[in-house]
Structure formats: C-alpha cells, structure tokens
Scaffold this active site. Structure first.
Site, PDB file in Angstrom:
ATOM      1  N   ALA A  55      -1.931  -2.002  11.044  1.00 24.63           N
ATOM      2  CA  ALA A  55      -2.718  -1.327  11.992  1.00 24.63           C
ATOM      3  C   ALA A  55      -2.564  -1.799  13.481  1.00 24.63           C
ATOM      4  O   ALA A  55      -2.168  -2.992  13.506  1.00 24.63           O
ATOM      5  CB  ALA A  55      -4.053  -1.355  11.662  1.00 24.63           C
ATOM      6  N   ARG A 100     -41.777  -7.241  29.249  1.00 27.37           N
ATOM      7  CA  ARG A 100     -40.989  -6.436  30.040  1.00 27.37           C
ATOM      8  C   ARG A 100     -41.454  -5.943  31.459  1.00 27.37           C
ATOM      9  O   ARG A 100     -40.933  -5.836  32.507  1.00 27.37           O
ATOM     10  CB  ARG A 100     -40.088  -5.396  29.364  1.00 27.37           C
ATOM     11  N   MET A 132       0.849  -1.279   0.050  1.00 25.81           N
ATOM     12  CA  MET A 132       0.184  -0.068  -0.058  1.00 25.81           C
ATOM     13  C   MET A 132       0.754   1.336   0.013  1.00 25.81           C
ATOM     14  O   MET A 132       0.539   2.143  -0.961  1.00 25.81           O
ATOM     15  CB  MET A 132      -0.808   0.060   1.202  1.00 25.81           C
ATOM     16  N   ASN A 155     -16.432  -0.724   4.574  1.00 25.36           N
ATOM     17  CA  ASN A 155     -16.060  -2.102   4.583  1.00 25.36           C
ATOM     18  C   ASN A 155     -17.367  -3.027   4.820  1.00 25.36           C
ATOM     19  O   ASN A 155     -17.499  -4.000   4.401  1.00 25.36           O
ATOM     20  CB  ASN A 155     -14.870  -2.231   5.456  1.00 25.36           C
ATOM     21  N   HIS A 189     -40.496  -2.953  34.134  1.00 24.04           N
ATOM     22  CA  HIS A 189     -39.736  -1.952  33.263  1.00 24.04           C
ATOM     23  C   HIS A 189     -40.587  -0.665  32.964  1.00 24.04           C
ATOM     24  O   HIS A 189     -39.949   0.325  32.202  1.00 24.04           O
ATOM     25  CB  HIS A 189     -39.018  -2.595  32.377  1.00 24.04           C
ATOM     26  N   LYS A 205     -14.717   4.699   6.903  1.00 26.29           N
ATOM     27  CA  LYS A 205     -13.986   3.546   6.129  1.00 26.29           C
ATOM     28  C   LYS A 205     -14.490   2.428   6.549  1.00 26.29           C
ATOM     29  O   LYS A 205     -14.590   1.371   5.814  1.00 26.29           O
ATOM     30  CB  LYS A 205     -12.442   3.975   6.144  1.00 26.29           C
ATOM     31  N   ASN A 242      11.300   3.208   5.412  1.00 20.04           N
ATOM     32  CA  ASN A 242      10.527   1.872   5.970  1.00 20.04           C
ATOM     33  C   ASN A 242      11.469   1.424   6.993  1.00 20.04           C
ATOM     34  O   ASN A 242      12.743   1.538   6.850  1.00 20.04           O
ATOM     35  CB  ASN A 242      10.688   1.009   4.725  1.00 20.04           C
ATOM     36  N   GLU A 248     -19.400  -3.179   2.031  1.00 15.24           N
ATOM     37  CA  GLU A 248     -18.753  -3.998   1.173  1.00 15.24           C
ATOM     38  C   GLU A 248     -19.056  -5.620   1.471  1.00 15.24           C
ATOM     39  O   GLU A 248     -19.486  -6.179   0.639  1.00 15.24           O
ATOM     40  CB  GLU A 248     -17.294  -3.644   1.285  1.00 15.24           C
TER      41      GLU A 248
HETATM   42  P1  NBP Z   1       1.160  -4.423   6.241  1.00 18.13           P
HETATM   43  O1  NBP Z   1      -0.223  -4.226   6.902  1.00 18.13           O
HETATM   44  O2  NBP Z   1       1.568  -5.724   5.712  1.00 18.13           O
HETATM   45  O3  NBP Z   1       2.373  -3.860   6.856  1.00 18.13           O
HETATM   46  C1  NBP Z   1       3.617  -3.922   6.471  1.00 18.13           C
HETATM   47  C2  NBP Z   1       4.554  -2.685   6.684  1.00 18.13           C
HETATM   48  O4  NBP Z   1       4.441  -2.346   8.385  1.00 18.13           O
HETATM   49  C3  NBP Z   1       5.854  -2.770   6.566  1.00 18.13           C
HETATM   50  O5  NBP Z   1       6.356  -1.553   5.827  1.00 18.13           O
HETATM   51  C4  NBP Z   1       6.481  -3.069   7.720  1.00 18.13           C
HETATM   52  O6  NBP Z   1       7.791  -2.710   7.752  1.00 18.13           O
HETATM   53  C5  NBP Z   1       5.882  -2.127   8.612  1.00 18.13           C
HETATM   54  N1  NBP Z   1       5.822  -2.535  10.090  1.00 18.13           N
HETATM   55  C6  NBP Z   1       5.363  -3.566  10.706  1.00 18.13           C
HETATM   56 BR1  NBP Z   1       4.496  -5.038   9.980  1.00 18.13          BR
HETATM   57  N2  NBP Z   1       5.787  -3.321  12.215  1.00 18.13           N
HETATM   58  C7  NBP Z   1       6.443  -2.325  12.257  1.00 18.13           C
HETATM   59  C8  NBP Z   1       6.876  -1.460  13.407  1.00 18.13           C
HETATM   60  N3  NBP Z   1       6.883  -1.911  14.543  1.00 18.13           N
HETATM   61  N4  NBP Z   1       7.552  -0.267  13.255  1.00 18.13           N
HETATM   62  C9  NBP Z   1       7.698   0.159  11.762  1.00 18.13           C
HETATM   63  N5  NBP Z   1       7.216  -0.444  10.939  1.00 18.13           N
HETATM   64  C10 NBP Z   1       6.558  -1.593  10.788  1.00 18.13           C
HETATM   65  O7  NBP Z   1       1.212  -3.490   4.932  1.00 18.13           O
HETATM   66  P2  NBP Z   1       0.086  -3.186   3.512  1.00 18.13           P
HETATM   67  O8  NBP Z   1      -0.477  -4.340   3.015  1.00 18.13           O
HETATM   68  O9  NBP Z   1       0.951  -2.300   2.585  1.00 18.13           O
HETATM   69  O10 NBP Z   1      -0.978  -2.133   4.525  1.00 18.13           O
HETATM   70  C11 NBP Z   1      -0.541  -0.976   5.015  1.00 18.13           C
HETATM   71  C12 NBP Z   1      -1.733  -0.619   5.684  1.00 18.13           C
HETATM   72  O11 NBP Z   1      -2.827  -0.061   5.065  1.00 18.13           O
HETATM   73  C13 NBP Z   1      -2.492  -1.323   6.676  1.00 18.13           C
HETATM   74  O12 NBP Z   1      -3.001  -0.756   7.906  1.00 18.13           O
HETATM   75  C14 NBP Z   1      -3.660  -2.007   5.765  1.00 18.13           C
HETATM   76  O13 NBP Z   1      -4.858  -2.638   6.960  1.00 18.13           O
HETATM   77  C15 NBP Z   1      -3.754  -0.837   5.197  1.00 18.13           C
HETATM   78  N6  NBP Z   1      -4.676  -1.267   4.057  1.00 18.13           N
HETATM   79  C16 NBP Z   1      -4.396  -2.173   3.167  1.00 18.13           C
HETATM   80  C17 NBP Z   1      -5.281  -2.671   1.825  1.00 18.13           C
HETATM   81  C18 NBP Z   1      -4.506  -3.743   1.124  1.00 18.13           C
HETATM   82  O14 NBP Z   1      -5.445  -3.677   0.128  1.00 18.13           O
HETATM   83  N7  NBP Z   1      -3.680  -4.653   1.473  1.00 18.13           N
HETATM   84  C19 NBP Z   1      -6.235  -1.655   1.415  1.00 18.13           C
HETATM   85  C20 NBP Z   1      -6.551  -0.491   2.409  1.00 18.13           C
HETATM   86  C21 NBP Z   1      -5.861  -0.290   3.579  1.00 18.13           C
HETATM   87  P3  NBP Z   1       8.997  -3.727   7.260  1.00 18.13           P
HETATM   88  O15 NBP Z   1       9.231  -3.805   5.853  1.00 18.13           O
HETATM   89  O16 NBP Z   1      10.332  -3.292   8.093  1.00 18.13           O
HETATM   90  O17 NBP Z   1       8.611  -5.167   8.063  1.00 18.13           O
END
Ligand code: NBP
Length: 477
Positions: free
Chosen positions: A76, A447, A13, A187, A453, A183, A32, A190
């Site tokens: 998240a 009730r 994302m 969902n 009640h 949001k 990152n 959805e």
């Molecule tokens: P992920 O939800 O799989 O998260 C991976 C990222 O989080 C990597 O950059 C990772 O760094 C980082 N990270 C983690 Br895990 N723990 C960390 C920490 N303690 N400190 C710093 N960085 C940390 O990624 P995604 O699928 O791209 O989703 C990102 C967000 O967007 C999520 O909240 C997700 O729910 C939301 N979202 C996703 C979608 C979808 O279709 N996938 C759609 C809409 C929203 P690293 O590389 O160092 O491990």
C-alpha cells in the site's frame, strides 16, 4: 483476452487470491513486477486452474476480457500509485481497477476520482483474513461505483468465505473509499478485541493465579458460548503452546512489546477528525505503544503497587466467570463504538452504508469473525437507523445483566494493580451513556468563564454568556 480477472502483485496475498479465483473456475491473468514470481506461481500451482502468465503490463492487459477486471495486490502507498500509473494508460473506458491492498480510504477517494475522470472504475476493496483467508475465502469489503460492483460482485461472491447461513461474506459497501474505510474500522475493532482478550488473560493469570494452559482451557470453554470467535480460538492455541527450546509456555518467552502496522492508528486518527468516541479502540492502540516504550518501563522495580492477594480455587473459578462477563460487555462496547464510526463516516462522505450488511460480511473469513456478529446484523436489520448498538433491546439487556460482574472485575483489577485500560474505557463509556447528567455542563461553564465561549441552557433556546469578570449577569451570546 480470455481471462475474467487479472492479479498484479504476487506476494503472499496476491498469489493466494489468484489461486482462489482459479480454484473457483475463473481464468486468471498473472503479473508481478519481478516476473520470476509469476512463473514460480504457475510452476507450483498451475494445475489448480487456468492461469495466463504475463511478463509485461501490455501482455497482462491484453490477456483480460473486456471490461477488464484488474486486481492490484501490491504494498500500500506509493507502490499502488506507481502500478496505477503504469496500467491506467493501457486501459479503456469501462475497465475496472481493483485495489485489494490496505489503502487509506482517503487515498482511495483520490484515486477513484482521478480514474473516474478518465472513464475507468476504481474499486478500493478491503480484504480481511490474512493469507489463509485470501486462499480459502476472505471477508471482502468493496467500495466503488454500483456499476463496477455489477461486473465484479459475482466473481467476489464466488471467492469470499461463506457465513453459517451460506451467504458469501461480500457486499457492496458504498461509493469510492467506503470499502477501505470499513476495512480500517474492522482493524480498529480487531485491535480492541485483542486488547480485551489480553486483559482477560492478564487478570486470570495475575489475580486468579491460572497457568497459561489453564487459561487456554478457560478460553476454549468460553469459545463454546456467546464469545465464540476466531480470536478467542487462536488465543487458546497460542496460550497452550510450549516453547520447544526452553519447555516454557510460549507466551513467557515472547518479548512483551506489541507492534502495529498502522490501521488501528488510522481508525483512531479518523475517529478524532469525525468526533466519534472510540475510546476502547484508542486504548488498545495506546496499550500497544505503551508496551513498546521499554525506557518508560525501566521504573518497574521502583514504583510500588498493592500487595497481591491469592484467591482460593472456588474464588478463582468465580472470578473467571466474572471476567467472561466483563470481556463480553466490553466487547459489545467496542463494536458499538466501531459501528458508530462507520455510521459517522457514512454520513460525512454520503456513502449510505448498511450497517447490517457490514455485520453480515464479518461473520466469516475475517479476523474478527464471531458468532455474535449475526445478532448485530439482526439488530441493524430490524432497525436500519438504530442510533447505537446499545439502543438495541437485546444488547442493552445483555450488557445490563453483565454490569455487576464487570464492575467487580474492574474493582479487583484496580485493587490488585492489574492494568485494564480496555475494560475500564468500555465501562466508562457505558456509564457515560447511562448518566442522567454529565459534567460536560461544568466544562461549558469553564469555557464560558475563560474564553466567553457561551453555553446553551436546559430551560430555553439560544446561547448565553455570563459576565464573569463583571456583575455576573447573563447576556445573550
Ligand atoms: P507486500 O505488501 O509485501 O507487497 C509486495 C508486492 O508489492 C510484491 O508483489 C512486489 O513486487 C510489489 N511491489 C512493491 Br513492494 N513495489 C512495487 C512497485 N513500485 N511496482 C510494482 N510492484 C511493486 O505484499 P502482501 O503482504 O501480499 O500484501 C499485499 C497487500 O495486501 C498490501 O497492501 C497489504 O497491506 C494487503 N494485505 C495484506 C494482508 C496480509 O495478511 N499480509 C492482509 C490483508 C491485506 P516484487 O515482487 O517485484 O517486489
């Protein structure tokens, strides 16, 4: 610093969102936790725009122009808090932290409050559209202060999807957690949309006797009419797909246990807290959990069902048309319920959400994008305080015109033993709103009987109690 925006968290994302900003002419700082991902992005897509890679948090913050705009796109929950703790001490008054992850709106409210006290704007942003949306234009639902939107809005408007009237699918939803709340309900809707489509498929398959390919064709036709939507479009694609290994329809080789990541569940949990009847969304969440209980379904061979009756070709075609009516009517009910929840959340938290603009920004970019959202927008634009979508004349007329077929479809489903919890919940909701009197009066009597009640009367003010254990005279409650 020279970067207008920074993105930390470069999984699918964050990476695509960063590219989207760069492709739209913004200078984008990148960061990152695992630095190799930052460099991989620059190596692969560096020619798409201007990127400023940073290996440390300090370098990242220094790369941003002031007031800084820093997007967090990490997993998240705890990771989001960890990243906020890491960056907040490096920021200055007026800077903006944007959380684009799927945060729970209550977490967003907490984070916004903590950071506001430190002079930092925190904007929880709902982003829908998956990884493709993040790259080519998502639907964007930002919360946070009006001031932060003034700084952030112009950037988001550039990277958002464009509705058919060319308007970008982003709008300031309201303060603190409003964006993530909307949001979340997106969902939930959805989930309901997907369940209703699944029920339509099940009926066409089990009752009309259609093949997946024939159902794909039917959905493609529906997609040229009032059901025109992304979910109907992709459903046709999935149904038309053949498994390469077995030559069978793809849908027949997939295990029939639906999974979930939790946002639908949140919608229902919060709806229960707010007292909003989102029965269709709840049935959709329950349908997924029921499907996952393999053990419960071990009885499939022992529980008897009705004898199935096959339909002739003309009857099947007529039935398919009725299913279209039932699907459309049920869909109107799920949106009615979802918008009610947004309205209730807005009142509870003082967000003053404009429901018309929510419908407007769902018209493109997001998973539930659909032609009829433009008419929902119209309904709320015409009457901002519309008590319910079903109070809109046009939707009332449409659902009324569908009701005979809707009932026929449900009657057939019951007779033939096809589970249709979504269609049924929607019709019950419709009939409950229509009813002149609800049996809730009896519930109140019960009730009062067992718990004193009290109840209110239809003919005068006040609350009352009947002395059920005594002479059954009525006293003021
Ligand atoms: P992920 O939800 O799989 O998260 C991976 C990222 O989080 C990597 O950059 C990772 O760094 C980082 N990270 C983690 Br895990 N723990 C960390 C920490 N303690 N400190 C710093 N960085 C940390 O990624 P995604 O699928 O791209 O989703 C990102 C967000 O967007 C999520 O909240 C997700 O729910 C939301 N979202 C996703 C979608 C979808 O279709 N996938 C759609 C809409 C929203 P690293 O590389 O160092 O491990």
């Amino acid at each position: 610093g020279t970067a207008q925006i920074g993105v930390t968290g470069l999984a699918v994302m964050g990476r695509n969102l960063a590219r989207n900003f760069a492709r739209n002419g913004f200078t984008v700082a990148l960061h990152n936790r695992t630095a190799s991902k930052t460099h991989a992005l620059v190596d692969e897509f560096g020619d798409e725009g201007v990127f400023v890679p940073a290996d440390s948090a300090e370098e990242f913050v220094a790369a941003l122009e002031r007031p800084r705009r820093l997007v967090i796109m990490v997993k998240a929950g705890d990771p989001t808090d960890a990243v906020i703790q890491e960056f907040a001490p490096l920021l200055e008054e007026g800077d903006v932290i944007i959380d684009g992850g799927n945060a729970h709106f209550a977490d967003t409210r907490r984070r916004e409050k903590e950071l506001r006290e430190r002079g930092i704007h925190f904007v929880g942003v709902g982003i829908s559209g998956g990884e493709e949306g993040a790259l080519h234009g998502p639907s964007i639902m930002p919360g946070g202060s009006t001031e932060s939107y003034a700084s952030l809005g112009p950037l988001l408007e550039r990277v958002a999807a464009k509705a058919p009237d060319d308007a970008p699918t982003v709008a300031h939803i309201g303060p603190d957690g409003a964006g993530h709340f909307v949001k979340m309900v997106h969902n939930g809707i959805e989930y309901a949309d997907m369940q209703l489509i699944a029920e339509a498929y099940h009926l066409l398959r089990a009752v009309a006797g259609y093949s997946p390919e024939k159902i794909a064709e039917t959905f493609r036709t529906w997609n040229t009419g009032r059901l025109d939507s992304y979910l109907i479009e992709i459903t046709a694609e999935v149904l038309a797909h053949t498994d390469a290994e077995t030559g069978k329809p793809f849908v027949d080789v997939v295990v029939d246990q639906a999974e979930q990541k939790g946002t639908g569940r949140w919608t229902v949990q919060i709806a229960l807290d707010l007292g909003v009847p989102v029965s269709g969304i709840a049935e959709a969440v329950f349908a997924r959990s029921l499907s996952g209980h393999a053990g419960l379904r071990d009885v499939s061979q022992t529980l008897p069902g009705p004898r199935a009756t096959a339909l002739g070709e003309a009857e099947a075609a007529r039935f398919a048309d009725q299913v279209e009516q039932a699907l459309y009517a049920s869909k109107i009910v799920s949106y009615t319920q979802g918008f009610h929840q947004i309205q209730a959340g807005s009142e509870e938290y003082g967000w003053n959400i404009d429901l018309g603009s929510v419908a407007a920004i769902w018209r493109a970019g997001c998973i539930i994008r659909a032609a009829f959202l433009d008419r929902i927008r119209g309904a709320y634009d015409a009457q901002r305080d519309l008590p319910s979508l079903l109070a809109d004349k046009q939707f009332a007329e449409e659902i009324g015109a569908a009701q005979d077929d809707w009932r026929e479809v449900l009657a057939t489903a019951v007779r033939q033993g096809v589970p249709t919890p979504g269609f049924a919940a929607a019709l019950s909701y419709y009939d409950a709103l229509r009813a002149e009197r609800l049996p809730a009066a009896l519930t109140q009597g019960q009730r009062d009987f067992f718990g004193a009640h009290t109840y209110r009367r239809t003919d005068r003010e006040g609350s009352f109690h009947t002395l059920w254990g005594g002479d059954r005279s009525e006293v003021s409650g």
